[in-house]
Design a protein around this motif. Structure first.
Motif, PDB file in Angstrom:
ATOM      1  N   ILE A 183       4.116   5.208 -17.073  1.00 35.73           N
ATOM      2  CA  ILE A 183       5.441   6.065 -15.736  1.00 35.73           C
ATOM      3  C   ILE A 183       4.572   6.229 -14.738  1.00 35.73           C
ATOM      4  O   ILE A 183       3.540   7.252 -15.230  1.00 35.73           O
ATOM      5  CB  ILE A 183       7.041   6.873 -16.635  1.00 35.73           C
ATOM      6  CG1 ILE A 183       7.227   6.257 -17.147  1.00 35.73           C
ATOM      7  CG2 ILE A 183       6.618   7.236 -15.146  1.00 35.73           C
ATOM      8  CD1 ILE A 183       8.097   7.243 -18.055  1.00 35.73           C
ATOM      9  N   ARG A 184       4.464   5.749 -13.411  1.00 34.48           N
ATOM     10  CA  ARG A 184       3.653   6.340 -12.676  1.00 34.48           C
ATOM     11  C   ARG A 184       4.063   7.248 -11.571  1.00 34.48           C
ATOM     12  O   ARG A 184       5.434   6.758 -11.679  1.00 34.48           O
ATOM     13  CB  ARG A 184       2.465   5.182 -12.106  1.00 34.48           C
ATOM     14  CG  ARG A 184       0.978   5.462 -12.800  1.00 34.48           C
ATOM     15  CD  ARG A 184       0.711   3.816 -12.398  1.00 34.48           C
ATOM     16  NE  ARG A 184       0.079   4.088 -10.766  1.00 34.48           N
ATOM     17  CZ  ARG A 184      -0.405   3.274 -10.416  1.00 34.48           C
ATOM     18  NH1 ARG A 184      -0.882   2.196 -10.775  1.00 34.48           N
ATOM     19  NH2 ARG A 184      -0.390   3.234  -9.083  1.00 34.48           N
ATOM     20  N   ASN A 185       3.941   8.237 -10.876  1.00 37.12           N
ATOM     21  CA  ASN A 185       4.788   8.662 -10.209  1.00 37.12           C
ATOM     22  C   ASN A 185       4.383   8.040  -8.549  1.00 37.12           C
ATOM     23  O   ASN A 185       2.851   8.207  -8.001  1.00 37.12           O
ATOM     24  CB  ASN A 185       4.022  10.109  -9.418  1.00 37.12           C
ATOM     25  CG  ASN A 185       5.556  10.823  -9.044  1.00 37.12           C
ATOM     26  OD1 ASN A 185       6.260  10.643  -9.239  1.00 37.12           O
ATOM     27  ND2 ASN A 185       5.280  12.149  -8.651  1.00 37.12           N
ATOM     28  N   TRP A 186       4.777   7.189  -7.280  1.00 33.74           N
ATOM     29  CA  TRP A 186       4.703   6.367  -6.498  1.00 33.74           C
ATOM     30  C   TRP A 186       5.409   6.630  -5.876  1.00 33.74           C
ATOM     31  O   TRP A 186       5.897   7.624  -5.730  1.00 33.74           O
ATOM     32  CB  TRP A 186       5.396   5.287  -6.866  1.00 33.74           C
ATOM     33  CG  TRP A 186       5.197   4.324  -8.109  1.00 33.74           C
ATOM     34  CD1 TRP A 186       4.525   4.045  -9.730  1.00 33.74           C
ATOM     35  CD2 TRP A 186       3.920   2.629  -8.346  1.00 33.74           C
ATOM     36  NE1 TRP A 186       4.495   3.312  -9.900  1.00 33.74           N
ATOM     37  CE2 TRP A 186       3.885   3.142  -9.586  1.00 33.74           C
ATOM     38  CE3 TRP A 186       3.149   2.227  -7.042  1.00 33.74           C
ATOM     39  CZ2 TRP A 186       2.828   1.671  -9.772  1.00 33.74           C
ATOM     40  CZ3 TRP A 186       2.073   1.067  -7.624  1.00 33.74           C
ATOM     41  CH2 TRP A 186       2.465   0.396  -9.245  1.00 33.74           C
ATOM     42  N   ASP A 187       4.589   6.794  -3.963  1.00 31.21           N
ATOM     43  CA  ASP A 187       4.502   7.013  -3.125  1.00 31.21           C
ATOM     44  C   ASP A 187       5.211   6.090  -2.472  1.00 31.21           C
ATOM     45  O   ASP A 187       4.410   4.338  -2.951  1.00 31.21           O
ATOM     46  CB  ASP A 187       3.816   7.733  -2.625  1.00 31.21           C
ATOM     47  CG  ASP A 187       2.964   7.970  -2.028  1.00 31.21           C
ATOM     48  OD1 ASP A 187       2.209   6.424  -1.258  1.00 31.21           O
ATOM     49  OD2 ASP A 187       1.683   8.089  -1.854  1.00 31.21           O
ATOM     50  N   SER A 188       6.263   5.687  -1.656  1.00 35.70           N
ATOM     51  CA  SER A 188       6.124   4.403  -0.841  1.00 35.70           C
ATOM     52  C   SER A 188       5.059   3.592  -0.207  1.00 35.70           C
ATOM     53  O   SER A 188       4.910   2.386  -0.188  1.00 35.70           O
ATOM     54  CB  SER A 188       7.655   4.759   0.546  1.00 35.70           C
ATOM     55  OG  SER A 188       6.199   5.620   1.350  1.00 35.70           O
ATOM     56  N   SER A 189       4.450   4.251   0.308  1.00 38.15           N
ATOM     57  CA  SER A 189       3.253   3.717   0.629  1.00 38.15           C
ATOM     58  C   SER A 189       2.328   2.651  -0.193  1.00 38.15           C
ATOM     59  O   SER A 189       1.944   1.849  -0.514  1.00 38.15           O
ATOM     60  CB  SER A 189       1.789   4.276   1.358  1.00 38.15           C
ATOM     61  OG  SER A 189       1.240   5.038   0.854  1.00 38.15           O
ATOM     62  N   GLN A 190       2.375   3.106  -1.739  1.00 37.34           N
ATOM     63  CA  GLN A 190       1.729   2.607  -2.733  1.00 37.34           C
ATOM     64  C   GLN A 190       2.386   1.584  -2.496  1.00 37.34           C
ATOM     65  O   GLN A 190       1.971   0.797  -3.518  1.00 37.34           O
ATOM     66  CB  GLN A 190       1.914   4.328  -4.292  1.00 37.34           C
ATOM     67  CG  GLN A 190       0.156   5.031  -3.616  1.00 37.34           C
ATOM     68  CD  GLN A 190       0.751   6.306  -4.731  1.00 37.34           C
ATOM     69  OE1 GLN A 190       1.978   6.653  -5.186  1.00 37.34           O
ATOM     70  NE2 GLN A 190      -0.548   6.438  -5.610  1.00 37.34           N
ATOM     71  N   ILE A 191       3.104   1.595  -3.417  1.00 39.21           N
ATOM     72  CA  ILE A 191       4.319   0.716  -3.546  1.00 39.21           C
ATOM     73  C   ILE A 191       4.639  -0.844  -2.646  1.00 39.21           C
ATOM     74  O   ILE A 191       4.023  -1.699  -3.070  1.00 39.21           O
ATOM     75  CB  ILE A 191       5.977   1.225  -3.144  1.00 39.21           C
ATOM     76  CG1 ILE A 191       6.380   2.124  -4.374  1.00 39.21           C
ATOM     77  CG2 ILE A 191       7.020   0.060  -3.258  1.00 39.21           C
ATOM     78  CD1 ILE A 191       7.808   3.061  -4.553  1.00 39.21           C
ATOM     79  N   VAL A 192       3.659  -0.633  -1.711  1.00 38.71           N
ATOM     80  CA  VAL A 192       3.863  -1.048  -0.165  1.00 38.71           C
ATOM     81  C   VAL A 192       2.341  -1.524  -0.399  1.00 38.71           C
ATOM     82  O   VAL A 192       2.595  -3.000  -0.749  1.00 38.71           O
ATOM     83  CB  VAL A 192       3.830  -0.889   0.732  1.00 38.71           C
ATOM     84  CG1 VAL A 192       3.533  -1.981   2.158  1.00 38.71           C
ATOM     85  CG2 VAL A 192       5.269  -0.611   1.097  1.00 38.71           C
ATOM     86  N   ILE A 193       0.883  -1.316  -0.718  1.00 36.40           N
ATOM     87  CA  ILE A 193       0.010  -1.850  -1.124  1.00 36.40           C
ATOM     88  C   ILE A 193       0.259  -2.328  -2.828  1.00 36.40           C
ATOM     89  O   ILE A 193      -0.034  -3.701  -2.755  1.00 36.40           O
ATOM     90  CB  ILE A 193      -0.670  -0.291  -1.248  1.00 36.40           C
ATOM     91  CG1 ILE A 193      -1.296  -0.286  -0.132  1.00 36.40           C
ATOM     92  CG2 ILE A 193      -2.023  -1.369  -2.164  1.00 36.40           C
ATOM     93  CD1 ILE A 193      -2.147   1.383  -0.169  1.00 36.40           C
ATOM     94  N   GLU A 194       0.725  -1.549  -4.101  1.00 41.43           N
ATOM     95  CA  GLU A 194       1.183  -2.596  -4.718  1.00 41.43           C
ATOM     96  C   GLU A 194       2.185  -4.095  -4.855  1.00 41.43           C
ATOM     97  O   GLU A 194       0.845  -5.057  -5.003  1.00 41.43           O
ATOM     98  CB  GLU A 194       1.797  -1.925  -5.890  1.00 41.43           C
ATOM     99  CG  GLU A 194       2.473  -3.056  -6.831  1.00 41.43           C
ATOM    100  CD  GLU A 194       0.724  -3.252  -8.070  1.00 41.43           C
ATOM    101  OE1 GLU A 194       1.073  -3.253  -8.957  1.00 41.43           O
ATOM    102  OE2 GLU A 194      -0.205  -1.951  -7.927  1.00 41.43           O
TER     103      GLU A 194
END
Length: 171
Positions: free
Chosen positions: A128-139
């Motif tokens: 489980i990771r705490n994602w912010d929106s920019s990390q989601i976009v990069i992933e």
């Protein structure tokens, strides 16, 4: 033949100087540049205006009586244009960090989704990771570029709101 791009030839609307451009369909495209470089002329006064003009021309003569007369943009040709919507950033409560996303519903909905995902625990042994929106976009861009992504979340009952959801109006 299936054409996968918008083709603009000889755009001279406002400060555009005989611009030729090919823009891919099914992609998010950002138009950037210094003040006065023609960003709005291209986006609103050329692409959007031509799309609106073609849509209005497809309506019956009677329906067109009730609509504002639109001028066509100054352009030699526009091919493969798709229906378009225009979001203009004109909000009297605009701040230094305002964007089209913050002034429209998609920003609110994506924020609710992210907060919901952060508040849930895993039912399996996956990390489980705490994602912010920019990390989601990069992933998504790095690992799933040509794939479809569906982001879903479970809507909790009113009595089970997380503090983050309650404070932001998410339900």
């Amino acid at each position: 033949m299936l054409t996968r791009e918008l083709i603009i030839e000889g755009a001279r609307q406002n400060n555009l100087k005989n611009l030729n451009l090919r823009l891919p369909h099914n992609k998010i495209i950002a138009i950037t540049g210094v003040s006065g470089s023609g960003k709005s002329s291209l986006a609103f006064d050329t692409i959007f205006a031509e799309g609106q003009w073609r849509f209005i021309e497809s309506l019956s003569t009677y329906a067109r009586l009730f609509l504002e007369k639109l001028d066509r943009p100054d352009v030699d040709s526009i091919r493969n244009i798709r229906p378009a919507i225009a979001l203009e950033q004109k909000n009297p409560v605009r701040g230094a960090r305002s964007t089209v996303g913050t002034l429209t519903e998609p920003h609110d909905l994506s924020g609710c989704s992210i907060r919901r995902l952060q508040s849930h625990t895993a039912r399996n042994a996956a990390e489980i990771r705490n994602w912010d929106s920019s990390q989601i976009v990069i992933e998504l861009l790095e690992n799933y570029l040509n794939e479809r992504a569906l982001i879903t979340f479970e809507q909790a009952s009113r009595s089970h709101h997380s503090p983050a959801a309650a404070s932001t109006g998410c339900s």
